[in-house]
Design a protein around this motif. Structure first.
Motif, PDB file in Angstrom:
ATOM      1  N   ARG A   1      -8.318   4.046  -0.144  1.00  0.00           N
ATOM      2  CA  ARG A   1      -7.379   4.575   0.855  1.00  0.00           C
ATOM      3  C   ARG A   1      -7.545   6.085   1.020  1.00  0.00           C
TER       4      ARG A   1
ATOM      5  N   GLU B   1      -8.315   0.708  -5.517  1.00  0.00           N
ATOM      6  CA  GLU B   1      -7.626   0.534  -4.242  1.00  0.00           C
ATOM      7  C   GLU B   1      -7.185   1.875  -3.667  1.00  0.00           C
TER       8      GLU B   1
ATOM      9  N   ASP C   1       0.822  -1.207   0.000  1.00  0.00           N
ATOM     10  CA  ASP C   1       0.000   0.000   0.000  1.00  0.00           C
ATOM     11  C   ASP C   1       0.859   1.260   0.000  1.00  0.00           C
TER      12      ASP C   1
END
Length: 348
Positions: free
Chosen positions: A344, A340, A315
């Motif tokens: 976040r 993704e 990440d």
């Protein structure tokens, strides 16, 4: 009075305060000492508005098919694509880019399926425009998903025919625009295609359809997983070095972009992304127009595989890579990490 601190500051008694600390007028670390101050002085900000999500399409219904060389990436049937794109839109992703996995039985040397207004991309455009009207739809204009030889253009023996290919690309662009494409993105690297497409769109009453030019698209080793995803890796005859750019060239990228700007491009793109950040910076500085980077399949696969093996923090590397595009001048990034990253960015 502060003294100028040179290379010998650490050993020069005159450069020290009475308590023995260095008497420095400027301490850049002061602005790094806490999260709140790092946020206040941050020069580059990544937001969900910077993300474009490339997705792969397959025929059928209720199908999601993994791409083995791109862990976490799937090919979607059109109905499943609508569900996935709805989620992306809810996260605030502003646009998607569509790429088809064309049935090999529909591929031929001329890429004729590209002109079929009922092909996979056109059917997806109509459904997505109806189901998720708030998201922008970007379509790839090139023949490689449709040709039996895997090239972006028409072949005469082993030679790519530039002008004949451009004529076919114009028809492909018009077909996509009629089906609902908001942005036409020619990735073929034929000379003159941007001007020809712009003229044809305008003549067809499609003046509002934008063109995102793959202005600097390099003959890169980082495309392998993408070719797996659209099914052209095994089909490709030879290589694409006679029309995609030599990775050693930077000045040529400016010439390519200059021509595309003159021919009516609304936006420019550099592909691949991270290996060509210098090119991205040059184009942004030179032309001062919307400029994008494509974080290609090989870049995605490297970060993902390294994360899965515990070699790096997936990440953190993902987000750092996206920020670096913005720092280098990108107005946005085409990335398989878009959803993704959007999740976040939405976290408090």
């Amino acid at each position: 009075m502060h003294k100028t601190i040179g290379k010998l500051a650490a050993t020069d008694p005159a450069a020290r305060a009475p308590d023995g600390t260095l008497d420095l007028p400027h301490r850049l670390r002061r602005n790094r000492r806490a999260d709140w101050t790092r946020r206040l002085v941050r020069e580059t900000t990544l937001t969900v508005d910077d993300l474009i999500w490339p997705i792969f399409l397959i025929d059928g219904e209720k199908r999601r098919e993994p791409v083995p060389s791109m862990p976490g990436v799937e090919r979607f049937s059109i109905d499943e694509a609508a569900r996935a794109v709805t989620e992306a839109a809810a996260l605030g992703v502003p646009a998607i880019a569509l790429f088809p996995f064309t049935d090999p039985d529909l591929r031929d040397p001329d890429g004729s399926e590209a002109l079929n207004d009922q092909n996979l991309v056109c059917r997806a455009l109509r459904l997505l425009k109806r189901e998720v009207p708030e998201i922008g739809l970007i379509t790839d204009v090139a023949l490689d998903p449709y040709t039996s030889h895997g090239h972006d253009g028409l072949l005469d023996g082993e030679r790519i025919l530039n002008d004949a290919t451009v004529a076919t690309l114009v028809r492909q662009a018009l077909t996509q625009a009629e089906a609902g494409a908001d942005v036409i993105a020619p990735s073929d690297m034929m000379d003159g295609r941007v001007g020809a497409i712009r003229s044809a769109l305008d003549d067809a009453g499609k003046a509002d359809v934008q063109i995102m030019s793959y202005a600097a698209k390099y003959a890169s080793a980082f495309y392998g997983p993408f070719r797996d995803a659209i099914g052209t890796k095994k089909a490709l005859v030879g290589d694409k070095k006679t029309y995609q750019m030599d990775p050693a060239n930077g000045d040529e990228a400016e010439r390519e972009a200059e021509l595309d700007v003159a021919e009516g491009a609304d936006m420019l793109m550099v592909k691949p992304g991270m290996p060509y950040l210098d090119v991205l910076r040059r184009l942004k500085d030179r032309f001062r127009m919307p400029t994008y980077a494509y974080q290609v399949s090989g870049e995605y696969a490297m970060i993902t595989a390294a994360g899965q093996n515990g070699w790096l923090d997936h990440d953190a590397a993902m987000m750092e890579s996206l920020v670096c595009f913005k720092r280098a001048g990108a107005d946005g990034v085409l990335t398989y990490f878009a959803v993704e990253a959007a999740r976040r960015l939405k976290q408090p």
